[in-house]
Design an enzyme around this catalytic site. Sequence first.
Site, PDB file in Angstrom:
ATOM      1  N   TYR A 142      20.357 -31.617  27.533  1.00 16.99           N
ATOM      2  CA  TYR A 142      19.554 -30.950  26.660  1.00 16.99           C
ATOM      3  C   TYR A 142      18.081 -31.481  26.791  1.00 16.99           C
ATOM      4  CZ  TYR A 142      23.672 -28.410  24.873  1.00 16.99           C
ATOM      5  OH  TYR A 142      24.859 -27.664  25.087  1.00 16.99           O
ATOM      6  N   LYS A 193      33.867 -35.636  32.594  1.00 15.70           N
ATOM      7  CA  LYS A 193      34.151 -35.020  33.873  1.00 15.70           C
ATOM      8  C   LYS A 193      34.108 -35.849  34.895  1.00 15.70           C
ATOM      9  CE  LYS A 193      35.177 -31.106  35.890  1.00 15.70           C
ATOM     10  NZ  LYS A 193      36.526 -30.542  35.730  1.00 15.70           N
ATOM     11  N   ASP A 225      37.736 -30.054  30.834  1.00 17.84           N
ATOM     12  CA  ASP A 225      38.462 -28.855  30.919  1.00 17.84           C
ATOM     13  C   ASP A 225      39.998 -28.843  30.350  1.00 17.84           C
ATOM     14  OD1 ASP A 225      38.641 -30.556  32.955  1.00 17.84           O
ATOM     15  OD2 ASP A 225      39.329 -29.339  34.466  1.00 17.84           O
ATOM     16  N   ASP A 249      28.895 -29.880  22.125  1.00 10.95           N
ATOM     17  CA  ASP A 249      28.332 -28.791  21.636  1.00 10.95           C
ATOM     18  C   ASP A 249      29.569 -27.537  21.621  1.00 10.95           C
ATOM     19  OD1 ASP A 249      26.862 -26.626  20.703  1.00 10.95           O
ATOM     20  OD2 ASP A 249      25.414 -26.466  22.365  1.00 10.95           O
ATOM     21  N   ASP A 253      32.650 -26.171  18.377  1.00  4.30           N
ATOM     22  CA  ASP A 253      32.525 -24.910  18.006  1.00  4.30           C
ATOM     23  C   ASP A 253      33.968 -24.409  18.266  1.00  4.30           C
ATOM     24  OD1 ASP A 253      30.167 -24.670  17.234  1.00  4.30           O
ATOM     25  OD2 ASP A 253      29.411 -23.217  18.503  1.00  4.30           O
TER      26      ASP A 253
END
Length: 367
Positions: A142, A193, A225, A249, A253
Amino acid sequence: MATYKIAVLPGDGIGPEVTAEAVRVLRATSKSSGASFEFEEALVGGAGIDATGHPLPPATLALCKQAHAILFGAVGGPKWEHVPHEVRAERGLLAIRKELDLYANLRPAICFPMLVDASPLKRSVVEGTDLMVIRELTGGLYYGEPRGVERFADGGARAVNTMVYTTREIERVARVGFEVARKRRKHLTSVDKNNVLVVSQLWREVVTSVAKDYPDVTLDHVLVDNCAMALVHRPTQFDTIVTENTFGDILSDEAAILAGSMGMLPSASLGNLAGAGGGPVGLYEPVHGTAPDIAGQGVANPIAAILSAAMLLRYSLNMTREADRIDAAVRRVLEQGHRTRDIAARGDKALGTREMGDLVVQHVERG
Ligand code: NAD
């Protein structure tokens, strides 16, 4: 007697309604804790824009910098959607995070036993879920440079974002992960990852090295994943999760739906600045937004804001006993069957914001 200065930034929409209840609950704890709070309110978001033209007026930032902790409501709404991007209401929150270098975002997801049926997942999957997602908040994709879009003469384009982390950035959030896990069930899952991204390889290397300072905490590594699948399949296997900005992020959620309602989810954003309360200066806020659809009606669920106040006591002021007391009061009120509209089953009587706040205050006072 210790006195702590709490900056109260109610913001917009239901922000002021739910924050008022969180303040009342904090006051209720001070009666037995021996600590006293000095609450000072300031404008932020749309309320800041209306009064001064800025979503984070300088006086508000100055107050946040002097405070031991910040209790935040929510910002934004349709009224301010058309203002220029640089002065959008949401910029107020982003500016505080940046100015105070709040790099670790803590989001618990608890499936309260009496609200299991409010979750969209099966009872057999969510029952017993009690996890914490810690998201790195100021680095990674970001913010990384270079970033931008290159437009070509043939109408095509090329866009770039950069995922970048330094050892220091990984180490400090990993330490928050281990410290939080230590206060919980002593199990930390680091999510990356590592099989594809070199940034994740460094992430795993640094987290593994920090683990040497926390022999009492069990560390494991999970690919993002796999973690996304396991969260909706076997959420009870997790205690504390630490991960980088983008993965966090999304996963936080995803974890939020386990709890059933937006009105139940608190959060904390912690920085480096050591506060006089023994922990870092932090910003505490419900995960939900300003809920323009119900603002002003007195029906919003104040529990997310109240549980955020409990996190404030736990993480910035090291007042564990009082934080536990608030958490227990919320549980008892729910166990007794009291509900606001968002968590009520059909046929249940729904309480208003103030009534729910009153009940939690009474239970906190009774201990
Ligand atoms: P929202 O969280 O405000 O509302 C989503 C839904 O959940 C609505 O139906 C709302 O009524 C319900 N809800 C939320 N909190 C509730 C509560 N405490 N009790 C009962 N019901 C509750 O999300 P949105 O509608 O996408 O956003 C509305 C505004 O809030 C937008 O301007 C958005 O930018 C802003 N927002 C701010 C923050 C923040 O300040 N941190 C976070 C998210 C959204």
